[in-house]
Every structure is written in structure tokens, then in C-alpha cells.
Design a protein around this motif. Structure first.
Motif, PDB file in Angstrom:
ATOM      1  N   LEU A   1      46.647  36.225  41.641  1.00  0.00           N
ATOM      2  CA  LEU A   1      45.876  37.305  42.255  1.00  0.00           C
ATOM      3  C   LEU A   1      44.380  37.000  42.287  1.00  0.00           C
ATOM      4  O   LEU A   1      43.683  37.332  43.251  1.00  0.00           O
ATOM      5  CB  LEU A   1      46.139  38.624  41.525  1.00  0.00           C
ATOM      6  CG  LEU A   1      45.594  39.877  42.214  1.00  0.00           C
ATOM      7  CD1 LEU A   1      46.169  40.023  43.628  1.00  0.00           C
ATOM      8  CD2 LEU A   1      45.916  41.118  41.392  1.00  0.00           C
TER       9      LEU A   1
ATOM     10  N   GLN B   1      42.189  37.103  45.735  1.00  0.00           N
ATOM     11  CA  GLN B   1      40.988  37.915  45.939  1.00  0.00           C
ATOM     12  C   GLN B   1      39.812  37.042  46.364  1.00  0.00           C
ATOM     13  O   GLN B   1      39.000  37.439  47.215  1.00  0.00           O
ATOM     14  CB  GLN B   1      40.653  38.656  44.644  1.00  0.00           C
ATOM     15  CG  GLN B   1      41.668  39.724  44.260  1.00  0.00           C
ATOM     16  CD  GLN B   1      41.460  40.243  42.848  1.00  0.00           C
ATOM     17  OE1 GLN B   1      40.890  39.565  41.997  1.00  0.00           O
ATOM     18  NE2 GLN B   1      41.932  41.460  42.589  1.00  0.00           N
ATOM     19  N   THR B   2      39.709  35.861  45.812  1.00  0.00           N
ATOM     20  CA  THR B   2      38.611  34.951  46.133  1.00  0.00           C
ATOM     21  C   THR B   2      38.646  34.530  47.592  1.00  0.00           C
ATOM     22  O   THR B   2      37.595  34.363  48.226  1.00  0.00           O
ATOM     23  CB  THR B   2      38.675  33.720  45.212  1.00  0.00           C
ATOM     24  OG1 THR B   2      38.530  34.149  43.855  1.00  0.00           O
ATOM     25  CG2 THR B   2      37.586  32.715  45.547  1.00  0.00           C
TER      26      THR B   2
ATOM     27  N   PRO C   1      35.957  38.542  39.561  1.00  0.00           N
ATOM     28  CA  PRO C   1      37.293  37.944  39.652  1.00  0.00           C
ATOM     29  C   PRO C   1      37.263  36.469  39.273  1.00  0.00           C
ATOM     30  O   PRO C   1      36.329  35.741  39.616  1.00  0.00           O
ATOM     31  CB  PRO C   1      37.664  38.137  41.127  1.00  0.00           C
ATOM     32  CG  PRO C   1      36.845  39.306  41.583  1.00  0.00           C
ATOM     33  CD  PRO C   1      35.558  39.202  40.826  1.00  0.00           C
TER      34      PRO C   1
ATOM     35  N   GLY D   1      39.914  36.316  50.029  1.00  0.00           N
ATOM     36  CA  GLY D   1      40.006  37.470  50.920  1.00  0.00           C
ATOM     37  C   GLY D   1      41.422  37.793  51.329  1.00  0.00           C
ATOM     38  O   GLY D   1      41.640  38.527  52.303  1.00  0.00           O
TER      39      GLY D   1
ATOM     40  N   GLY E   1      43.891  39.028  49.090  1.00  0.00           N
ATOM     41  CA  GLY E   1      44.559  39.783  48.046  1.00  0.00           C
ATOM     42  C   GLY E   1      45.534  40.820  48.551  1.00  0.00           C
ATOM     43  O   GLY E   1      46.402  41.283  47.807  1.00  0.00           O
ATOM     44  N   ASN E   2      45.422  41.179  49.826  1.00  0.00           N
ATOM     45  CA  ASN E   2      46.343  42.177  50.391  1.00  0.00           C
ATOM     46  C   ASN E   2      47.657  41.568  50.843  1.00  0.00           C
ATOM     47  O   ASN E   2      48.610  42.306  51.133  1.00  0.00           O
ATOM     48  CB  ASN E   2      45.685  42.893  51.566  1.00  0.00           C
ATOM     49  CG  ASN E   2      45.328  41.952  52.703  1.00  0.00           C
ATOM     50  OD1 ASN E   2      44.942  40.799  52.463  1.00  0.00           O
ATOM     51  ND2 ASN E   2      45.427  42.433  53.928  1.00  0.00           N
TER      52      ASN E   2
END
Length: 529
Positions: free
Chosen positions: A472, A476-477, A423, A479, A481-482
């Protein structure tokens, strides 16, 4: 807006979260409607490596960044000294010796200007500082029993006299004299900084080092962030990296894995969607500008056989990092030179083998020189590299000179990270360089240095990939991303409204796109529609 429905014309928000997008809203009414006609809506931008307190403080200090003559620096210092009581500190930021033909302020002139004021000028890289003799004396450098430590260099001239230039951890001996800042001072700095973030469309950021070492501003820095949140002046979601130097031994039950951390066992992941503790930040090496990043082969400029250096004993650094990881901390390792990248990967491999994965990925901050061999190992170990596209415009000429033509293609990579399945996040290292996201999106795509040359042409990425990095990819980096990073049902309602569509704007004009408004939890943090 939404990867699946990029042309959607409506977003439904309830209780601060997205509930529906586009045609899924047909037949529903809203109690409040916001008209974004003619604007492009994207997920809120996320800068995953910046120094927010430092940036906020720098807004009230002498700013050397726009100056181009040392005489102008001396004049700015002199004006401030005239208004400062004797014995009080004079502080400046944003000095880059490359803007002055490689020259640093002359300590003799600094001493004439400030014989009774200790003075500290922070290099814009953060990896060096310039001081006068009054500061050296107060910090103990002139004492007969002073001993230089590993990774803490106080530069001397050919005659053995201090020049006033302090590299890496040597700065801490001076900073400890005017730190910690008060809670009120830090909270005000956070207010100033995140107000700028809101005006630039930033709704999330990661503060890259608090609480200790030469990167922190107070052992109570987390509390200052809580105060900013409580008083409503934290204008973006904050993930806070705690400096490894701030962690200390903690004692619980003999069976508990937590041995190194913060009181009560606080570790990575503690907090909520507005304020959360992130990885622990550790410095493995220095910077390319200062020729202190740890390299396997020597630099092409400077002293012969100069490979840079690590910021401490490698064995001790490794042992302490593994202890933190075992205790529940993800690791954010500042590693710029390829030798430091080697060390970071080795530590991550050991940590994962011994203690498993963490919900928040381990990170390599900057990744100044990453070989093809590194890429596969980084992917396998599940780590993420955090490069800064703005470095290319600001420092590309100097970095290329230091690295040489053979290593430039390996420097601050982007396309290769994506090709390897790693990512790619967006970050600035502000205030080291500009934190303006759209300017850095353009830098990701163009990779132009100050002379107009393309720095590593094979590492250019598309506008869509650059925007994804700052949304995004960054989520993700961290933690997260949700909950952030895209506009989709169930995610937090964080948006930036732009006056033009970056995907259809000429690349050379992306930096001029205006931010019309910024929203967090469905509420405006900035609105100039």
C-alpha cells in the motif's frame, strides 16, 4: 491479505478485479477455483524505484558484482574482448570499488587488454563509469578544446592524466557513443527483467528514468515499453519516470500552462493501469559511495572540505524543474545529501505555492541524509521519500565511514518517516542492489550492514510495516492507492502467494521465504505451486 480481514480464506475475482473477500463469498460459486492451501496470499509487491531496462541489459553483460579481485575483472574483460570484433564496444556492469579495497581498474591495464575496443564499465551505483583510452578518445575527452562541465567530472591523477573514472554526467559523453539501443534490444531487456520480477512476487514497479540523460537508453524508450505490452512480455505494471533531460519546449495556445514536456502534451498520468507515465526524474546530486552527494558539512573521508556537488547550476535546475511542474509533471528528485534535500524541499514548496498540488505526489528519491527539520517540511509539502533498505546491507559500512557517527541516524530513515505521517514505500534501485522484496523486507526490519552492525537502530520498523511499504505504501507513492496495494473489493487482482507467512517467520529467515506464485489481473505471471 486485507487490512480489515487479514485471516480471510477466500478471494473472489471477476474481470481482473477483486469482488469479495472472505465470508462475503459465502453462497457463491466460481467457474474456476485456484487452490492456495497452505500458502499466504498478499497484495502483489510494488518496487517504486528500480531501473528495469538497465537491469535487463545487465543480465547479458559482463557481471562484475560477484568478483572480488581486479585480476578477475581483467580476466572477464579479456575473455569478452577476445570474442568481440575490433572497434565494437565492450560493456560491463556491477562494479563496486568498495569490493576491491577502494581500488578501480588501472587504465594502463585496460588499454593493454583493449587497445582497439572502446570499453565502458558501469559502477553499480550508476553514478560513475570506468573507461579505457579508446573510449576517452572517441568521446572527445582528449581533444585540445574539451571543457569540463558542472556536475560532470573526469577524474585525473596527480600528474593531470585521466584515470578512466568518469563521475555523474561525464558518463553521458561516453554513453552517447553506443546509445540509443534498438527497440528490439530494450524490449528484450524488459522481458528478461520483468520475468525475474514475476518470480519474486512483483506485480508493479516504477522505472526510475527513461528517454534521456545518462539514465535513459533511447529517446524511444516509452515505445519499447509499449511494444513489450503489445507482445505480452511486460510481466508487471509499469510506471515510467521520464528523465527531465528528455523534456523539451512545447508550443500550444498562449493560455496553455504546458510549456515543457513531450509532444502532444503527454505528461504525468498518461496511460492505463498496465503502463503509465509517472513523474519526471531529475538528478540534484550524486551518491554517498562516490562522495558526490551534496552535503552541508564535509565528508569524514576523502579530500578535506569535500561536500560533494550538485549536478548542474542550481538556478538553472530550479527553473527547469518548476517549468516541468507547471506543465503538469510531478517531480521525482534524486537527492541524497542533506544539502540536496534542502534544495528539493525548497523547489517543492515553490511549485506547490505557484501551481498547486498534483494527483501523483512529488518524491525525494533515496533521501540519504534527512534531518528532523526536513521531516516536518516534507510532510507539509505533501512529498514522499523513497529510501532503499537494501543499501544498508550493501553499502552501510562505507556510508557510515563517509558520514560519520553523528549522521548515520539520519541516513535512509524509515520509522521516522512513518512517525511524521509520511507514507513509506518499498524500493530497491535494482540493479544497484538486490531487488528481492523479501530480502529487503528483512533489511527494513533488521537494518544490518555487512559487518553485522545495526545502521540507525531507531529507524527499524516492524515486519507488518515493511510489508505495507512494499504494497500500500508504494501504491500511494505512485498515485495508485485506489487500484492496487491491498486486497479489497474493486481493486485489481494482483497477488503474491508465499510458502510461509512473513508475520510468523523468524525475522532472520524472511529472505528465505519462497514465492510459490504471482498473479496479475487474476492470472498467473509465475506459478511454481
Amino acid at each position: 491479505m486485507d487490512d480489515r480481514r487479514p485471516g480471510a480464506g477466500a478471494i473472489g475475482v471477476l474481470h481482473g478485479r477483486v469482488v469479495a473477500v472472505g465470508a462475503d463469498l459465502d453462497g457463491y460459486a466460481a467457474t474456476r477455483q485456484i487452490d492456495g492451501a497452505g500458502l499466504t496470499v498478499l497484495p502483489g509487491f510494488n518496487d517504486v524505484h528500480c531501473h528495469t531496462t538497465w537491469f535487463g541489459l545487465s543480465l547479458t553483460e559482463i557481471d562484475c558484482a560477484p568478483l572480488r579481485r581486479l585480476d578477475d575483472v581483467y580476466a572477464a574483460l579479456s575473455a569478452n574482448i577476445a570474442e568481440t570484433a575490433e572497434g565494437n564496444w565492450v560493456l560491463a556492469s556491477g562494479f563496486n570499488h568498495q569490493s576491491f579495497g577502494g581500488q578501480y581498474p588501472d587504465i594502463a591495464i585496460l588499454d593493454r587488454l583493449a587497445p582497439k575496443h572502446p570499453l565502458f564499465i558501469r559502477h553499480n551505483s550508476g553514478h560513475a563509469g570506468i573507461v579505457n583510452t579508446a573510449a576517452l578518445e572517441l568521446a572527445g575527452f582528449l581533444a585540445a578544446d574539451w571543457v569540463e562541465e558542472d556536475g560532470a567530472l573526469a577524474v585525473r591523477d596527480a600528474g593531470g592524466h585521466f584515470t578512466g573514472l568518469l563521475e555523474e554526467r561525464a558518463q553521458q559523453q561516453v554513453q552517447d557513443l553506443f546509445l540509443p539501443h534498438s527497440q528490439r534490444t530494450i524490449t528484450a531487456a524488459i522481458d528478461r527483467a520483468t520475468s525475474v520480477y514475476a518470480a519474486e512476487g512483483i506485480t508493479s514497479f516504477t522505472e526510475a528514468g527513461i528517454g534521456g540523460g545518462w539514465i535513459g537508453h533511447s529517446p524511444l524508450e516509452l515505445a519499447a515499453y509499449q511494444a513489450a505490452l503489445d507482445t505480452g512480455v511486460l510481466s508487471a505494471r509499469a510506471q515510467l519516470m521520464v528523465a527531465l533531460d528528455a523534456l523539451h519546449p512545447v508550443v500550444g495556445h498562449a493560455d496553455d500552462p504546458i510549456k515543457l514536456g513531450l509532444d502532444l502534451g503527454v505528461r504525468t498520468g498518461f496511460g492505463n493501469d498496465l503502463l503509465r507515465v509517472g513523474p519526471t526524474k531529475v538528478f540534484l546530486d550524486g551518491s554517498l559511495l562516490g562522495l558526490t552527494a551534496a552535503m552541508n558539512d564535509p565528508y569524514c573521508v576523502g579530500a578535506a572540505h569535500n561536500h560533494g556537488y550538485f549536478q548542474g547550476d542550481v538556478g538553472q535546475l530550479t527553473e527547469r524543474i518548476l517549468a516541468a511542474y507547471r506543465s503538469g509533471w510531478s517531480i521525482a528528485a534524486h537527492a541524497i545529501g542533506d544539502s540536496a534535500i534542502d534544495l528539493a524541499i525548497e523547489i517543492f514548496e515553490q511549485a506547490r505555492s505557484l501551481y498547486g498540488d498534483r494527483p501523483v505526489p512529488n518524491r525525494i528519491e533515496h533521501g540519504g541524509v534527512i534531518t528532523d527539520a526536513h521531516l516536518a517540511r516534507i510532510k507539509t509539502v505533501g512529498a514522499i521519500v523513497v529510501p532503499q533498505p537494501g543499501f544498508i546491507r550493501a553499502f552501510g559500512v562505507e556510508m557510515a565511514r563517509a558520514l560519520g557517527a553523528d549522521r548515520v541516524p539520519l541516513s535512509y530513515r524509515a520509522a521516522s518517516l512513518l512517525s511524521a505521517g509520511i507514507p513509506l514505500p518499498g524500493s530497491s534501485d535494482r540493479p544497484v542492489t538486490s531487488g528481492n522484496v523479501l530480502r529487503n523486507v528483512q533489511a527494513f526490519v533488521e537494518r544490518l550492514d555487512a559487518a553485522g552492525a545495526v545502521y540507525g537502530p531507531d529507524e527499524r520498523i516492524s515486519v507488518a510495516e515493511a510489508l505495507r511499504a512494499y504494497t500500500l505504501g508504494s501504491a500511494q507513492t505512485t498515485g495508485a492507492g485506489n487500484v492496487v496495494g491491498s486486497i479489497a473489493p474493486g481493486k485489481l487482482a494482483d497477488f503474491v502467494l508465499l510458502d510461509r507467512n512473513p508475520l510468523t517467520t523468524p525475522v532472520e529467515s524472511i529472505a528465505q521465504i519462497g514465492v510459490a506464485a504471482t498473479m496479475m489481473n487474476g492470472e498467473f505471471t509465475y506459478d511454481q505451486r
